[in-house]
Design a protein around this motif. Sequence first.
Motif, mmCIF file in Angstrom:
data_model
loop_
_atom_site.group_PDB
_atom_site.id
_atom_site.type_symbol
_atom_site.label_atom_id
_atom_site.label_comp_id
_atom_site.label_asym_id
_atom_site.label_seq_id
_atom_site.Cartn_x
_atom_site.Cartn_y
_atom_site.Cartn_z
ATOM 1 N N LEU A 90 55.919 -1.277 -35.008
ATOM 2 C CA LEU A 90 55.560 -2.181 -33.909
ATOM 3 C C LEU A 90 54.903 -1.412 -32.768
ATOM 4 O O LEU A 90 53.914 -1.869 -32.181
ATOM 5 C CB LEU A 90 56.807 -2.901 -33.397
ATOM 6 C CG LEU A 90 57.387 -3.999 -34.310
ATOM 7 C CD1 LEU A 90 58.751 -4.437 -33.818
ATOM 8 C CD2 LEU A 90 56.439 -5.188 -34.390
ATOM 9 N N LEU A 91 55.434 -0.248 -32.444
ATOM 10 C CA LEU A 91 54.864 0.552 -31.365
ATOM 11 C C LEU A 91 53.477 1.066 -31.726
ATOM 12 O O LEU A 91 52.558 1.049 -30.905
ATOM 13 C CB LEU A 91 55.790 1.735 -31.042
ATOM 14 C CG LEU A 91 57.186 1.377 -30.508
ATOM 15 C CD1 LEU A 91 58.023 2.636 -30.334
ATOM 16 C CD2 LEU A 91 57.085 0.624 -29.189
ATOM 17 N N ALA A 92 53.316 1.524 -32.982
ATOM 18 C CA ALA A 92 52.034 2.089 -33.408
ATOM 19 C C ALA A 92 50.950 1.025 -33.547
ATOM 20 O O ALA A 92 49.754 1.342 -33.476
ATOM 21 C CB ALA A 92 52.202 2.835 -34.733
ATOM 22 N N SER A 93 51.336 -0.227 -33.748
ATOM 23 C CA SER A 93 50.348 -1.300 -33.917
ATOM 24 C C SER A 93 50.038 -2.021 -32.605
ATOM 25 O O SER A 93 49.329 -3.023 -32.604
ATOM 26 C CB SER A 93 50.845 -2.315 -34.949
ATOM 27 O OG SER A 93 52.061 -2.906 -34.522
ATOM 28 N N THR A 94 50.568 -1.509 -31.489
ATOM 29 C CA THR A 94 50.332 -2.133 -30.191
ATOM 30 C C THR A 94 48.853 -2.051 -29.813
ATOM 31 O O THR A 94 48.184 -1.059 -30.089
ATOM 32 C CB THR A 94 51.173 -1.434 -29.107
ATOM 33 O OG1 THR A 94 52.540 -1.447 -29.502
ATOM 34 C CG2 THR A 94 51.050 -2.153 -27.774
ATOM 35 N N THR A 95 48.350 -3.089 -29.182
ATOM 36 C CA THR A 95 46.931 -3.137 -28.798
ATOM 37 C C THR A 95 46.710 -2.551 -27.409
ATOM 38 O O THR A 95 47.652 -2.263 -26.679
ATOM 39 C CB THR A 95 46.435 -4.588 -28.813
ATOM 40 O OG1 THR A 95 47.233 -5.359 -27.893
ATOM 41 C CG2 THR A 95 46.554 -5.202 -30.196
ATOM 42 N N GLY A 96 45.434 -2.383 -27.076
ATOM 43 C CA GLY A 96 45.056 -1.971 -25.721
ATOM 44 C C GLY A 96 45.341 -0.517 -25.414
ATOM 45 O O GLY A 96 45.610 0.307 -26.292
ATOM 46 N N THR A 97 45.300 -0.207 -24.124
ATOM 47 C CA THR A 97 45.526 1.161 -23.653
ATOM 48 C C THR A 97 46.930 1.646 -23.988
ATOM 49 O O THR A 97 47.126 2.808 -24.364
ATOM 50 C CB THR A 97 45.306 1.231 -22.127
ATOM 51 O OG1 THR A 97 44.012 0.728 -21.809
ATOM 52 C CG2 THR A 97 45.423 2.661 -21.631
ATOM 53 N N THR A 98 47.897 0.746 -23.877
ATOM 54 C CA THR A 98 49.279 1.109 -24.209
ATOM 55 C C THR A 98 49.389 1.556 -25.656
ATOM 56 O O THR A 98 50.073 2.536 -25.968
ATOM 57 C CB THR A 98 50.222 -0.084 -23.957
ATOM 58 O OG1 THR A 98 50.124 -0.492 -22.598
ATOM 59 C CG2 THR A 98 51.664 0.290 -24.264
ATOM 60 N N GLY A 99 48.678 0.850 -26.544
ATOM 61 C CA GLY A 99 48.701 1.206 -27.960
ATOM 62 C C GLY A 99 48.122 2.593 -28.210
ATOM 63 O O GLY A 99 48.666 3.377 -28.994
ATOM 64 N N LYS A 100 47.024 2.906 -27.552
ATOM 65 C CA LYS A 100 46.408 4.225 -27.707
ATOM 66 C C LYS A 100 47.364 5.337 -27.278
ATOM 67 O O LYS A 100 47.505 6.364 -27.947
ATOM 68 C CB LYS A 100 45.107 4.306 -26.892
ATOM 69 C CG LYS A 100 43.952 3.513 -27.475
ATOM 70 C CD LYS A 100 42.701 3.686 -26.626
ATOM 71 C CE LYS A 100 41.520 2.962 -27.256
ATOM 72 N NZ LYS A 100 41.095 3.610 -28.512
ATOM 73 N N LYS A 101 48.025 5.112 -26.139
ATOM 74 C CA LYS A 101 48.965 6.123 -25.633
ATOM 75 C C LYS A 101 50.149 6.292 -26.585
ATOM 76 O O LYS A 101 50.593 7.417 -26.848
ATOM 77 C CB LYS A 101 49.455 5.716 -24.245
ATOM 78 C CG LYS A 101 48.388 5.767 -23.170
ATOM 79 C CD LYS A 101 48.936 5.292 -21.832
ATOM 80 C CE LYS A 101 47.867 5.345 -20.739
ATOM 81 N NZ LYS A 101 48.386 4.846 -19.436
ATOM 82 N N LEU A 102 50.650 5.166 -27.079
ATOM 83 C CA LEU A 102 51.786 5.232 -27.996
ATOM 84 C C LEU A 102 51.416 5.934 -29.298
ATOM 85 O O LEU A 102 52.175 6.775 -29.802
ATOM 86 C CB LEU A 102 52.298 3.819 -28.287
ATOM 87 C CG LEU A 102 53.256 3.232 -27.245
ATOM 88 C CD1 LEU A 102 53.422 1.737 -27.463
ATOM 89 C CD2 LEU A 102 54.601 3.927 -27.306
ATOM 90 N N ARG A 103 50.248 5.606 -29.867
ATOM 91 C CA ARG A 103 49.832 6.250 -31.119
ATOM 92 C C ARG A 103 49.647 7.754 -30.934
ATOM 93 O O ARG A 103 50.010 8.550 -31.802
ATOM 94 C CB ARG A 103 48.554 5.593 -31.642
ATOM 95 C CG ARG A 103 48.778 4.217 -32.254
ATOM 96 C CD ARG A 103 47.546 3.675 -32.928
ATOM 97 N NE ARG A 103 46.565 3.236 -31.955
ATOM 98 C CZ ARG A 103 46.531 2.027 -31.407
ATOM 99 N NH1 ARG A 103 47.469 1.145 -31.717
ATOM 100 N NH2 ARG A 103 45.591 1.689 -30.549
ATOM 101 N N HIS A 104 49.091 8.115 -29.778
ATOM 102 C CA HIS A 104 48.927 9.541 -29.497
ATOM 103 C C HIS A 104 50.284 10.227 -29.385
ATOM 104 O O HIS A 104 50.501 11.307 -29.963
ATOM 105 C CB HIS A 104 48.144 9.715 -28.195
ATOM 106 C CG HIS A 104 48.049 11.139 -27.733
ATOM 107 N ND1 HIS A 104 47.197 12.052 -28.331
ATOM 108 C CD2 HIS A 104 48.718 11.817 -26.756
ATOM 109 C CE1 HIS A 104 47.327 13.223 -27.737
ATOM 110 N NE2 HIS A 104 48.248 13.105 -26.771
ATOM 111 N N GLU A 105 51.198 9.586 -28.666
ATOM 112 C CA GLU A 105 52.526 10.181 -28.454
ATOM 113 C C GLU A 105 53.294 10.286 -29.767
ATOM 114 O O GLU A 105 53.965 11.285 -30.039
ATOM 115 C CB GLU A 105 53.305 9.318 -27.458
ATOM 116 C CG GLU A 105 54.496 9.987 -26.833
ATOM 117 C CD GLU A 105 54.124 10.903 -25.683
ATOM 118 O OE1 GLU A 105 54.966 11.708 -25.292
ATOM 119 O OE2 GLU A 105 52.983 10.798 -25.194
ATOM 120 N N ILE A 106 53.208 9.250 -30.602
ATOM 121 C CA ILE A 106 53.931 9.252 -31.878
ATOM 122 C C ILE A 106 53.380 10.315 -32.810
ATOM 123 O O ILE A 106 54.135 11.058 -33.449
ATOM 124 C CB ILE A 106 53.859 7.860 -32.541
ATOM 125 C CG1 ILE A 106 54.621 6.828 -31.702
ATOM 126 C CG2 ILE A 106 54.437 7.889 -33.954
ATOM 127 C CD1 ILE A 106 54.429 5.400 -32.155
#
Length: 571
Positions: A316-332
């Motif tokens: 769910l976190l990795a599939s988040t859209t927008g800027t938040t999603g980019k930050k989460l994918r990078h962090e993960i």
Amino acid sequence: MSKNVSKVLFGLQLASATACTVLSLMKLIEHNYGEVEKGDTDDRNRKAALIIFYSLALAEALLFLLEKAYWEWEVTYCKVLEEVNEACDLGPSGMVLITRFFYFAYSRCVNGSNFDGLKMDLVSFATNLLASNLLDEQLIGIRILNKFAMDEQQLSDDTLRKIGTTSTVVERLVKMLTWKDLEKEEIRQRAAEILSRLASKEQNALRLSGIPGAMASISSLLQNHRMLHGVEDDISEKISIHDNERYRLCTFNYLGLLILRKLAQDLDNCGKIWNTKGLLHKIIDFSKAGERLLKDENVVLPQIMMVKQSLKVLKLLASTTGTTGKKLRHEISEDVFTISNIRDILKYGEKQTKLQKLGIEILTCLAMEADAREEIGGTGGVLKDLLNIFFKEGIPENQDDVRTAAGEALAMLAFESKSNCCRILNLKVLGAIMSEEKKENKLQEVLVGLVANVVKFMTCEESSIMFERARIQEAELAEALVKILNKYQKPTIETPRIRRFVIELAIWMMRNNETNVRIFKDLGIVKEMQSVIETTTKLENFNIFCGPVGMSQYSTTIHSLVENAMKLLDE
């Protein structure tokens, strides 16, 4: 002592009411109100006043006795409290709760009015007890709320609605998550269970996450993951000694992940999870399974369930859209354990295909970012394990979704990544297209997409070697591609990219190869290309979707691809 005192007071009440009844009745029957001197000014009113007084005293005493008789009959003989306890399914200990509630409501009627008692219900009673400073009262309150909130019937919805609309109660439950005293452990666990059900409703989830410090409180439920799973060989003996401790931690960890999974369905909550210090790493830590756990025939279900919940939250976190999603994918993807944990699941998880699918879907989401694609491709064994799953023979039909997911992940990892394409260039993917021609929809799409992405970086010599190793002729592949175009006359949400992939592969085959151009013409590809132009939609211009919303748009539209192909066919 309290029971004995209660019996004494109850007896005194009955004796007092009985005496009042007897004396009032005697006076009313005898009419003996004493002698009055003649001419006394009170002579006219005294008799009437005393009759009224004794009548009222008699009525009050009789009403009291009738009330006591009625409740004695209902409680002792009709067992109304037992019936309520059975209807609420509170169990043997529930009688204490019901009895206390009965006397609480009764005292409200006596001290206030009957309406005060009628407004009382068990949920209101329980929420009042939660605010108490006494542990026993807190336990009574949380047990009632937990029982009703976890019920599968209408009672649960009503209870959760009442809790959710009372901010002070939600705040109290969130605060209880941080209680670490062993004597308050039951309260903490039941509060977590209630919040896990409360978070299922979108509106309630927003109220829950809106409480200051809520994410940190939920984070406090997650702890000691490595001790819990026993993934380290040197602590296996310790775990056998502390089974109760392991089960206790397992319960809290699972509930914490369950609450986070429900909250993570909202974009804003995903951002709050990311901003909570240390929480994301805790979630990732729970995705570790290890070879021993994945291969164990007698694996304990809660252990697998926690890994599964962790992967669901990460997805769910990795599939988040927008800027938040980019930050989460990078962090993960930057966390050193994420990809290696998923790699172990891919490598050793043959008996846990649901975990494999979740892990693969996380990789696909992470691969939306260029840096993450390189990170995944550079982690030893990930591409190999994905390919082993994708090309594995003899997979049951009910596990085709895992195979399809592996193909999608490979296609995404190969997308605009020369290094990843170079790592899989030596595979016999063309032969797979031929053998999978009769496969349904999604599997065929991901296979063609994988080939289309890989061949972009191949030289003429490498392509010749690939056809030779696959032991197929280019004419055979061309025929298969035209058949696919003919099969998919219009784009669908299930296979939105398959025609794009076919055209890209056809362009690659026809570029600088007049023989292949003639082959495609003879097979009638021009007609199929015209059909594509007439039926194309915006759907085919996106690579990634979040529901019906396209997230990653191709730099080249489907119309441009068809035009490029037609130019090659006209030469």
